[in-house]
Design a protein around this motif. Structure first.
Motif, mmCIF file in Angstrom:
data_model
loop_
_atom_site.group_PDB
_atom_site.id
_atom_site.type_symbol
_atom_site.label_atom_id
_atom_site.label_comp_id
_atom_site.label_asym_id
_atom_site.label_seq_id
_atom_site.Cartn_x
_atom_site.Cartn_y
_atom_site.Cartn_z
ATOM 1 N N LYS A 23 39.459 31.198 43.132
ATOM 2 C CA LYS A 23 38.804 32.112 42.209
ATOM 3 C C LYS A 23 38.055 33.167 42.996
ATOM 4 N N SER A 38 39.265 44.478 39.369
ATOM 5 C CA SER A 38 39.539 43.420 38.392
ATOM 6 C C SER A 38 40.888 43.632 37.712
ATOM 7 N N GLU A 47 42.795 34.437 39.501
ATOM 8 C CA GLU A 47 41.701 34.009 38.638
ATOM 9 C C GLU A 47 40.414 34.593 39.209
ATOM 10 N N VAL A 49 36.041 35.808 38.227
ATOM 11 C CA VAL A 49 34.891 35.947 37.339
ATOM 12 C C VAL A 49 34.135 37.193 37.789
ATOM 13 N N GLU A 61 39.248 42.638 28.265
ATOM 14 C CA GLU A 61 39.597 41.372 28.930
ATOM 15 C C GLU A 61 38.699 41.119 30.139
ATOM 16 N N LYS A 65 35.546 38.124 30.966
ATOM 17 C CA LYS A 65 35.453 37.347 32.206
ATOM 18 C C LYS A 65 34.199 37.685 33.009
#
Length: 85
Positions: A23, A38, A47, A49, A61, A65
């Motif tokens: 991540k 992003s 993936e 955050v 979207e 996140k």
């Protein structure tokens, strides 16, 4: 040292993997550079955050996140961000 632009040019070439982690944490994910990064991560299937003090007004979207947090507040950052980011 390398600039972030040099790193980005290298990492986002076809068949080059610079992000081996599970991540990615994108700080400033609601700004123009953070949004662009992003979007690229989304397109490449990574993936991630996001962390930003304000919402992302350009991309819903990415906004879903993004954790709203003031990164200068250590307690809030530790409490709100996932441990694997």
């Amino acid at each position: 040292g390398s600039s972030i632009q040099d790193l980005a040019r290298h990492c986002f070439r076809p068949n080059v993997s610079c992000i081996p982690m599970a991540k990615v944490l994108v700080t400033g994910s609601s700004g123009s550079i953070g949004t662009g990064l992003s979007e690229k991560l989304l397109a490449e299937g990574y993936e991630f955050v996001g962390a930003d003090i304000r919402p992302n007004e350009w991309h819903t979207e990415i906004d879903t996140k993004t954790v709203r947090v003031d990164l200068t507040d250590k307690n809030a950052t530790e409490k709100l961000l996932p441990k694997d980011a």
